[in-house]
Design an enzyme around this catalytic site. Structure first.
Site: not given
Length: 354
Positions: A219, A243, A247
């Site tokens: 985070d 993943d 992005d």
């Protein structure tokens, strides 16, 4: 004369065939008149294979892929296959497993020509150049058991020490060829798999005394990527977290349509693909951004075939094309897929590259 290289091609679904054609056109143009020779073999995969044989990864496809020198993959999937017993994405997971592709490498570079396209302020994003090394064949996407009923669902996140160690070694080796800085990303304050991830990372780091290492929770890393992306060099991240963060990282360049990636194993061919999806909503309209696929070809030339000069010609031509505003609508331009590809090839012919 070099031996002829075999490149297996998966055209993909949606916009896949359109951008793959662009990448192959650029490959043909940049290698013309050189001693680099190759042959391509087009094989069914993903949704295309489901339509042809009812299976996203046919046996012949995987057998031929294992014999290749490199694999080029475009985007796969789309809603038309959602109800199939096996979806295109199932084929991709199986392909990674069959080829032992345990490390996915995604570079995030913001060139000067891209700064105005970034959603971040120029002073924050200028000089961004980092690589995410994502573990690819274990973690939550592969763990068992997994199940779903009306009232509950179960997914299992699993990692072994050996799976973690091999991707750590890959990332540290990569960092040695860059700025010698590794960031190990986990959620070790909560997850048992992340506690092991960090333990193994600390052990591997001792083999690389020249590499600076820091450790971050996922985070906190997500925040840092948008607050101060230039601080990163190589980030080593578990599958699920990688993943998501890769992005996010792609978006700070202004569009996900510019980012290439490679997937590597201990042996065998590497696989190269853009990181974006198949965008079925714009398929066939001729406006898909070909830059990610063109950069994917460049990455393949440098990493599998050691053709650094040819890769540099492509990269500099892409940079010049973007700087001139000769881009598709997603980057604020008006050109078609084919027109952008032609502009990149024209830039390569200008002879301004070292």
């Amino acid at each position: 004369m070099m031996d002829r290289q075999k490149i297996v091609v998966f055209e993909g679904d949606g916009i896949g065939p359109e951008i793959m054609a662009a990448g192959l056109d650029v490959l043909a143009a940049v290698t013309q008149g050189t001693d680099f020779t190759y042959e391509t073999e087009f094989l069914p995969f993903g949704g295309q294979a489901i339509d042809q044989v009812g299976e996203p990864l046919p046996n012949n496809t995987i057998n031929q892929a294992k014999r290749a020198d490199a694999i080029l993959l475009s985007a796969i999937g789309g809603p038309r296959w959602n109800a199939c017993p096996k979806r295109p994405e199932d084929g991709l997971l199986a392909l990674r497993s069959e080829l032992g592709l345990f490390a996915n490498v995604r570079p995030t570079v913001v060139a000067d020509s891209q700064i105005d396209q970034s959603p971040l302020k120029g002073e924050i994003v200028r000089g961004t150049d980092f690589v995410i090394v994502r573990e690819l064949t274990s973690g939550a996407y592969f763990g068992e058991p997994r199940s779903k009923t009306f009232d509950q669902a179960i997914d299992t996140m699993y990692y072994s020490r050996s799976e973690i160690e091999r991707v750590m070694v890959y990332g540290f080796d990569l960092a040695q060829s860059r700025r010698q800085h590794v960031t190990i990303v986990d959620k070790s304050n909560v997850l048992a798999t992340s506690k092991l991830w960090r333990e193994v990372g600390q052990a591997v780091a001792q083999r690389y005394p020249e590499v600076t290492v820091d450790y971050r929770y996922v985070d906190a890393t997500a925040m840092a990527i948008v607050a101060d992306p230039t601080q990163f060099d190589v980030l080593i991240i578990p599958n699920l977290f990688g993943d998501i963060l890769s992005d996010e990282a792609a978006q700070i360049t202004g569009t996900i349509g510019q980012i290439p990636s490679l997937s590597a194993g201990a042996t065998g061919p590497k696989m190269y693909e853009p990181i974006h999806g198949s965008a079925p909503d714009i398929a066939g309209q001729g406006i898909a951004n070909p830059i990610s696929m063109i950069k994917t070809v460049s990455l393949m030339l440098s990493q599998s075939f050691h053709q650094d000069k040819l890769a540099k010609q492509i990269d500099e031509a892409v940079e010049l094309t973007i700087r001139r505003g000769q881009v598709t609508p997603d980057m604020g331009g008006t050109l078609t897929t084919k027109e952008v590809t032609e502009q990149v090839m024209n830039a390569m012919q200008e002879g301004v590259f070292s």
